[in-house]
Design an enzyme around this catalytic site. Structure first.
Site, PDB file in Angstrom:
ATOM      1  N   HIS A 220       0.860  -1.194   0.000  1.00 18.82           N
ATOM      2  CA  HIS A 220       0.000   0.000   0.000  1.00 18.82           C
ATOM      3  C   HIS A 220       0.884   1.228   0.000  1.00 18.82           C
ATOM      4  CE1 HIS A 220      -3.208   2.789   1.126  1.00 18.82           C
ATOM      5  NE2 HIS A 220      -4.036   1.836   0.772  1.00 18.82           N
TER       6      HIS A 220
ATOM      7  N   ASP B 139      -7.958  -5.299  -0.177  1.00 16.07           N
ATOM      8  CA  ASP B 139      -8.408  -6.175  -1.266  1.00 16.07           C
ATOM      9  C   ASP B 139      -8.022  -7.630  -1.086  1.00 16.07           C
ATOM     10  OD1 ASP B 139      -7.648  -3.362  -3.209  1.00 16.07           O
ATOM     11  OD2 ASP B 139      -9.656  -4.184  -2.930  1.00 16.07           O
TER      12      ASP B 139
HETATM   13  C1  SDX Z   1      -6.251  -0.039  -2.956  1.00 19.44           C
HETATM   14  O1  SDX Z   1      -4.533   4.506  -2.078  1.00 19.44           O
HETATM   15  C2  SDX Z   1      -5.447   3.877  -1.452  1.00 19.44           C
HETATM   16  O2  SDX Z   1      -5.842   4.237  -0.374  1.00 19.44           O
HETATM   17  C3  SDX Z   1      -5.997   2.662  -2.193  1.00 19.44           C
HETATM   18  C4  SDX Z   1      -7.005   1.811  -1.419  1.00 19.44           C
HETATM   19  C5  SDX Z   1      -8.311   2.569  -1.178  1.00 19.44           C
HETATM   20  O3  SDX Z   1      -9.048   2.200  -0.254  1.00 19.44           O
HETATM   21  O4  SDX Z   1      -8.642   3.472  -2.002  1.00 19.44           O
HETATM   22  O5  SDX Z   1      -6.457   1.407  -0.186  1.00 19.44           O
HETATM   23  C6  SDX Z   1      -7.401   0.561  -2.213  1.00 19.44           C
HETATM   24  O6  SDX Z   1      -6.031   0.300  -4.087  1.00 19.44           O
HETATM   25  C7  SDX Z   1      -5.338  -0.994  -2.224  1.00 19.44           C
HETATM   26  C8  SDX Z   1      -4.127  -1.458  -3.103  1.00 19.44           C
HETATM   27  C9  SDX Z   1      -4.618  -2.580  -4.031  1.00 19.44           C
HETATM   28  N1  SDX Z   1      -3.548  -2.926  -4.988  1.00 19.44           N
HETATM   29  C10 SDX Z   1      -2.897  -4.110  -4.895  1.00 19.44           C
HETATM   30  O7  SDX Z   1      -3.050  -4.935  -3.989  1.00 19.44           O
HETATM   31  C11 SDX Z   1      -1.926  -4.366  -6.049  1.00 19.44           C
HETATM   32  C12 SDX Z   1      -0.617  -4.919  -5.507  1.00 19.44           C
HETATM   33  N2  SDX Z   1       0.077  -3.845  -4.772  1.00 19.44           N
HETATM   34  C13 SDX Z   1       1.024  -3.049  -5.478  1.00 19.44           C
HETATM   35  O8  SDX Z   1       0.912  -2.932  -6.835  1.00 19.44           O
HETATM   36  C14 SDX Z   1       1.510  -1.839  -4.681  1.00 19.44           C
HETATM   37  O9  SDX Z   1       1.789  -2.258  -3.417  1.00 19.44           O
HETATM   38  C15 SDX Z   1       0.633  -0.600  -4.633  1.00 19.44           C
HETATM   39  C16 SDX Z   1       0.204  -0.159  -5.982  1.00 19.44           C
HETATM   40  C17 SDX Z   1      -0.564  -0.848  -3.800  1.00 19.44           C
HETATM   41  C18 SDX Z   1       1.454   0.500  -3.974  1.00 19.44           C
HETATM   42  O10 SDX Z   1       2.470   0.813  -4.852  1.00 19.44           O
HETATM   43  P1  SDX Z   1       3.602   1.875  -4.458  1.00 19.44           P
HETATM   44  O11 SDX Z   1       3.260   2.642  -3.250  1.00 19.44           O
HETATM   45  O12 SDX Z   1       3.930   2.647  -5.695  1.00 19.44           O
HETATM   46  O13 SDX Z   1       4.771   0.948  -4.033  1.00 19.44           O
HETATM   47  P2  SDX Z   1       6.016   0.633  -4.921  1.00 19.44           P
HETATM   48  O14 SDX Z   1       5.577   0.103  -6.247  1.00 19.44           O
HETATM   49  O15 SDX Z   1       6.908   1.823  -4.884  1.00 19.44           O
HETATM   50  O16 SDX Z   1       6.655  -0.593  -4.089  1.00 19.44           O
HETATM   51  C19 SDX Z   1       7.717  -0.398  -3.189  1.00 19.44           C
HETATM   52  C20 SDX Z   1       8.519  -1.680  -3.308  1.00 19.44           C
HETATM   53  C21 SDX Z   1       8.957  -1.981  -4.750  1.00 19.44           C
HETATM   54  O17 SDX Z   1      10.115  -2.789  -4.654  1.00 19.44           O
HETATM   55  P3  SDX Z   1      11.602  -2.037  -4.725  1.00 19.44           P
HETATM   56  O18 SDX Z   1      11.590  -1.147  -5.958  1.00 19.44           O
HETATM   57  O19 SDX Z   1      11.724  -1.257  -3.440  1.00 19.44           O
HETATM   58  O20 SDX Z   1      12.582  -3.173  -4.832  1.00 19.44           O
HETATM   59  O21 SDX Z   1       7.684  -2.806  -2.931  1.00 19.44           O
HETATM   60  C22 SDX Z   1       7.527  -3.670  -4.057  1.00 19.44           C
HETATM   61  C23 SDX Z   1       7.868  -2.861  -5.289  1.00 19.44           C
HETATM   62  O22 SDX Z   1       8.317  -3.724  -6.327  1.00 19.44           O
HETATM   63  N3  SDX Z   1       6.104  -4.057  -4.045  1.00 19.44           N
HETATM   64  C24 SDX Z   1       5.664  -5.284  -4.296  1.00 19.44           C
HETATM   65  C25 SDX Z   1       4.277  -5.229  -4.119  1.00 19.44           C
HETATM   66  N4  SDX Z   1       3.908  -3.989  -3.784  1.00 19.44           N
HETATM   67  C26 SDX Z   1       5.055  -3.266  -3.733  1.00 19.44           C
HETATM   68  N5  SDX Z   1       6.325  -6.419  -4.656  1.00 19.44           N
HETATM   69  C27 SDX Z   1       5.544  -7.513  -4.831  1.00 19.44           C
HETATM   70  N6  SDX Z   1       4.174  -7.542  -4.664  1.00 19.44           N
HETATM   71  C28 SDX Z   1       3.537  -6.417  -4.325  1.00 19.44           C
HETATM   72  N7  SDX Z   1       2.192  -6.429  -4.174  1.00 19.44           N
END
Ligand code: SDX
Length: 434
Positions: A311, A369
């Site tokens: 998140h 989710d």
């Molecule tokens: C919702 O914003 C809100 O409030 C949203 C929400 C709401 O109520 O409106 O809460 C609802 O959208 C919840 C999120 C649902 N999405 C998912 O579950 C999809 C999977 N999650 C990711 O795609 C991700 O965690 C996000 C999109 C939710 C957040 O992305 P960020 O903040 O841009 O995080 P990032 O991509 O910068 O990740 C930081 C690190 C990265 O690795 P490094 O570059 O540091 O090596 O964490 C890794 C990412 O690759 N990472 C993940 C991951 N999420 C982040 N690696 C594997 N699996 C994941 N799910």
């Protein structure tokens, strides 16, 4: 409005000796915000913040999140207390108006919503334009956008009464539109809303009733859906709410702004994740396969992410995920489906991931989710409708944020800047010389 804290940060350019004095503004709780309005004038630069990870485009009185502590407050009330004691209609009133309603106020609000649940019959003909396998989020977004055609001449966004009627109309009608999309995909007749049912029960009735036999409502399913609506109602400046605010800031018809919010929510990185989690769990299949998928999730080249994990704000457990996880056991047991293999797999996946250094070091926890689809499935909602359920609930938050923005005398059109990295100025070259 935010107040200046009296604290100011001074930023100085050592080359020119020019300085910018940036005041810190404070809200009622949470970190202050650095007011950078004078930055370009004083230092000739602006901020660079891809994905707005560190940028507050507005102040708001609606929802507060502390991502490190895993705290979520709607108008100051903890989500845990609202989940246990409130209902979606009461939470909708709280988020829209700012205070918990009296019994009389709640009855009047619920009556206003109930009064607007039917949709214009000509709107139903829109669905005939969709192929039977159209995704319901596409249908819902399109039909809501078309509502701006119905109500454009009676929608003065600066008239509080017009704004109130809009709020009631869209909150009342989105379940009806959502259910019509589902019935269209089944080739079944549309089921009209019933004024004798509460909001969540009406959603289930419109989704599952058929004209040839009486519909037997399951109170456990209705209560579970109402609670999921409470948990999904608002979440401050998430992507879809920010989309509604940005679209609405141009003065666009609010139905068109809500339609934009539906489209933004659909993405798998946002609300579309609930549908993607179920697909992922089915793809994983068994507990033995979990290590293979965790390896993929850690391998950037795989483009696979653990859906329902991580998140932007929560670097702790999403409090909603905790509530839904506990709900799963209760609802599945009450529905006689507590041997749900998907839930067992999800619980094991969470347990293994939260012991893995990759997830722990990045503070990646289950979000709202991760478990919600297990419950939607258990109450019979098809996977393609999971994000539509999210949209029904989040419409309350979208409307509240739109209202808060439009009624703010200081409102300005949203217009972010950019860091230009394209070609510098060059002259046109005649095609014969290219
Ligand atoms: C919702 O914003 C809100 O409030 C949203 C929400 C709401 O109520 O409106 O809460 C609802 O959208 C919840 C999120 C649902 N999405 C998912 O579950 C999809 C999977 N999650 C990711 O795609 C991700 O965690 C996000 C999109 C939710 C957040 O992305 P960020 O903040 O841009 O995080 P990032 O991509 O910068 O990740 C930081 C690190 C990265 O690795 P490094 O570059 O540091 O090596 O964490 C890794 C990412 O690759 N990472 C993940 C991951 N999420 C982040 N690696 C594997 N699996 C994941 N799910």
């Amino acid at each position: 409005m935010t107040d200046e804290t009296g604290k100011t940060f001074e930023l100085t350019d050592p080359a020119s000796g020019r300085s910018a004095h940036l005041p810190v503004r404070s809200g009622s709780i949470g970190p202050g915000g650095l007011d950078i309005a004078s930055l370009q004038k004083d230092l000739g630069v602006f901020t660079y913040d891809p994905g707005y990870g560190m940028t507050a485009p507005t102040d708001s009185r609606i929802t507060y999140i502390d991502g490190d502590a895993g705290v979520l407050l709607y108008r100051g009330y903890p989500i845990e207390q609202l989940a246990e004691k409130s209902s979606f209609m009461e939470v909708a009133y709280l988020i829209l108006i700012g205070e918990l309603p009296t019994a009389k106020e709640l009855a009047e609000f619920t009556g206003n919503i109930r009064y607007h649940t039917m949709i214009n019959e000509t709107l139903l003909r829109f669905f005939n334009g969709f192929h039977h396998n159209a995704h319901p989020m596409a249908m819902v977004s399109a039909v809501i956008a078309s509502m701006s055609a119905f109500y454009h001449d009676t929608m003065d966004i600066h008239n509080p009464r017009h704004r109130e009627i809009f709020s009631h109309r869209i909150i009342a009608k989105i379940p009806t539109i959502a259910a019509a999309a589902h019935k269209h995909s089944l080739g079944q007749p549309f089921v009209y809303p019933r004024n004798d049912l509460d909001y969540a029960s009406n959603v289930l009735s419109m989704l599952f009733a058929v004209p040839c036999e009486p519909y037997k409502l399951d109170p456990v399913a209705a209560k579970a859906l109402d609670l999921l609506f409470v948990l999904h109602a608002d979440h401050e400046q998430n992507a879809s709410t920010s989309t509604v605010r940005l679209a609405g800031s141009t003065g666009a018809n609010p139905y068109a702004a809500i339609s934009a919010g539906v489209s933004a929510l659909w993405g798998p990185a946002h609300g579309g994740a609930n549908e993607a989690v179920l697909s992922m769990l089915e793809q994983i299949g068994t507990v033995d396969n979990i290590p293979k998928f965790l390896t993929m999730a850690k391998d950037k080249s795989s483009h696979f992410r653990l859906m329902g994990f991580g998140h932007r704000v929560y670097k702790n457990f999403d409090p909603r995920a905790k509530i839904i996880r506990e709900m799963c056991h209760r609802v599945l047991a009450a529905l006689g489906r507590d041997d749900n293999p998907l839930l067992e797999l999800a619980l094991r996946l969470e347990e293994i991931a939260l012991k893995d250094e990759y997830f722990v070091s990045r503070k990646l926890y289950p979000n709202v989710d991760f478990y919600s689809g297990v419950i939607y499935s258990a109450i019979g909602i098809p996977r393609s409708m999971f994000t539509v359920m999210f949209a029904i609930a989040r419409t309350v938050g979208w409307v509240a944020h739109w209202q808060e923005m439009i009624s703010d005398p200081g409102m300005r059109i949203g217009r972010p800047r950019q860091l230009y990295t394209g070609p510098t100025r060059r002259d046109y070259v005649d095609i014969k010389k290219r």
